[in-house]
Motif scaffolding. Structure first.
Motif, short mmCIF file in Angstrom:
data_model
loop_
_atom_site.label_atom_id
_atom_site.label_comp_id
_atom_site.label_asym_id
_atom_site.label_seq_id
_atom_site.Cartn_x
_atom_site.Cartn_y
_atom_site.Cartn_z
N ASN A 75 -30.43 -31.79 -12.18
CA ASN A 75 -30.35 -31.95 -11.80
C ASN A 75 -32.34 -32.49 -11.46
N GLN A 76 -32.56 -33.17 -11.75
CA GLN A 76 -34.26 -33.78 -11.86
C GLN A 76 -34.71 -33.55 -9.89
N SER A 77 -33.63 -34.54 -9.30
CA SER A 77 -35.17 -34.28 -7.73
C SER A 77 -34.97 -32.58 -7.86
N ARG A 78 -34.14 -31.67 -7.59
CA ARG A 78 -35.06 -30.26 -7.89
C ARG A 78 -35.33 -29.29 -8.64
N ASP A 79 -34.76 -29.85 -10.25
CA ASP A 79 -35.62 -28.89 -11.08
C ASP A 79 -34.00 -28.10 -11.47
N LYS A 80 -32.97 -28.28 -11.25
CA LYS A 80 -31.85 -27.19 -10.83
C LYS A 80 -30.89 -27.81 -11.96
N LEU A 81 -30.73 -26.42 -13.03
CA LEU A 81 -29.23 -26.60 -13.48
C LEU A 81 -27.97 -26.18 -12.70
N ILE A 82 -26.95 -27.31 -13.22
CA ILE A 82 -25.72 -27.09 -12.07
C ILE A 82 -25.06 -25.97 -13.06
N PHE A 83 -24.23 -25.39 -12.38
CA PHE A 83 -22.90 -24.50 -13.22
C PHE A 83 -21.94 -24.69 -12.26
N VAL A 84 -20.68 -24.42 -12.80
CA VAL A 84 -19.29 -24.28 -12.06
C VAL A 84 -18.72 -22.59 -11.45
N ARG A 85 -18.88 -22.61 -10.84
CA ARG A 85 -17.51 -21.09 -11.01
C ARG A 85 -16.36 -20.97 -10.25
N GLN A 86 -15.45 -20.25 -11.04
CA GLN A 86 -14.09 -20.13 -10.98
C GLN A 86 -13.57 -19.06 -11.05
N PHE A 87 -12.21 -18.28 -11.12
CA PHE A 87 -11.49 -17.01 -12.20
C PHE A 87 -10.80 -18.42 -12.98
N ARG A 88 -10.92 -17.20 -13.74
CA ARG A 88 -10.13 -17.93 -15.22
C ARG A 88 -9.30 -16.90 -15.66
N GLY A 89 -8.06 -16.35 -15.89
CA GLY A 89 -7.06 -16.26 -15.50
C GLY A 89 -7.13 -15.35 -16.96
N ALA A 90 -7.21 -15.68 -18.05
CA ALA A 90 -7.60 -15.26 -19.60
C ALA A 90 -8.62 -14.35 -19.63
N VAL A 91 -9.41 -14.77 -19.61
CA VAL A 91 -11.01 -13.93 -18.86
C VAL A 91 -10.07 -12.03 -17.88
N TYR A 96 -8.70 -6.60 -18.21
CA TYR A 96 -6.99 -5.45 -17.53
C TYR A 96 -6.80 -4.99 -19.19
N SER A 97 -6.26 -5.67 -20.19
CA SER A 97 -5.76 -4.88 -21.18
C SER A 97 -6.75 -4.21 -21.91
N GLY A 98 -8.36 -4.90 -21.75
CA GLY A 98 -9.17 -4.05 -23.00
C GLY A 98 -8.62 -4.40 -24.29
N ARG A 99 -8.30 -3.67 -25.43
CA ARG A 99 -8.78 -3.77 -26.64
C ARG A 99 -7.14 -3.90 -27.76
#
Length: 237
Positions: A75-91, A96-99
């Motif tokens: 966003n050039q208006s405010r010199d901001k990078l835009i991200f999204v944040r969400q729950f990812r079941g695979a992560v 949870y299961s570790g190695r």
């Protein structure tokens, strides 16, 4: 130096451990449980590839997944990078299961493993699951997830690459797109039951995501996109 700890979406200062709580959990998850993959999955198809190399028969286990697009949004208006944040079941499952290679089963212990460990901070993006060009799909993802209406011509194609080359190798296309406040037409947040939080970070805050020692649940596409941005597009200080 700041760290993103375990996908919790809060910045912690390693010197003062002061929380900057401008990112809250995007949804309230009250229960998680694990089960087998159904044969009719629309997203993943496991298989085994056989081949002969130097007269030796070999095989490798593979996963067919859908191709994707990722967008570095600035966003050039405010010199901001835009991200999204969400729950990812695979992560979540991976932590949870570790190695252990065995898939987790039954109810998850949310006291020991809170849902926040599966929350990611990543670039806008999505699956190439429509009969459209990757630029058109990227345009749709920017609108649906982040709320900006952009023309496809404003999407600069950065590179094409393969993700998860050891197992899935789905094709990914990385774009760069500059927006302004005037292109904001909605709050974003995703569609069809998605719970996505839009997060804006300054260039300096974003730079800390790729500094040595940063811990983040964001995928390699996010880190690669940020590195490209800092090398090619970041405003001079």
């Amino acid at each position: 130096m700041f760290k993103i700890l375990g996908g919790l979406g809060r910045f912690w200062s390693s010197s003062s451990t002061t929380k900057m709580g401008f990112m809250n959990t995007p949804s309230c998850i009250s229960r998680i449980w694990f089960g087998p993959l159904p044969k009719d999955s629309n997203w993943i198809k496991p298989g085994r590839l056989h081949y002969i190399e130097n007269d030796v028969q070999k095989h490798t286990d593979i996963i067919k997944t859908i191709d994707g697009v990722v967008v570095i949004l600035f966003n050039q208006s405010r010199d901001k990078l835009i991200f999204v944040r969400q729950f990812r079941g695979a992560v979540y499952q991976g932590i949870y299961s570790g190695r252990n290679l065995e898939m987790s089963k039954g109810e998850a212990d949310l006291e020991k493993f809170p849902p926040e460990i599966g929350v990611t901070l990543e670039l806008c993006g999505g699956a190439v699951d429509k009969d459209k060009s990757v630029a058109e799909i990227a345009k749709e993802e920017v609108l649906e997830e982040c709320g900006y209406e952009v023309p496809t011509e404003s999407l600069e194609r950065v590179l094409d690459y393969r993700s998860g080359i050891g197992t899935s190798s789905n094709a990914m296309t990385l774009f760069y797109c500059e927006v302004c406040d005037g292109l904001k037409v909605s709050e974003g947040g995703g569609v069809e039951g998605e719970e996505i939080q839009v997060v804006e970070l300054s260039v300096e805050e974003s730079r800390q995501l790729v500094q040595a020692g940063a811990i983040s649940n964001g995928g390699p596409s996010c880190l690669m996109g940020l590195l490209w941005f800092f090398l090619n597009k970041a405003p001079s200080t």
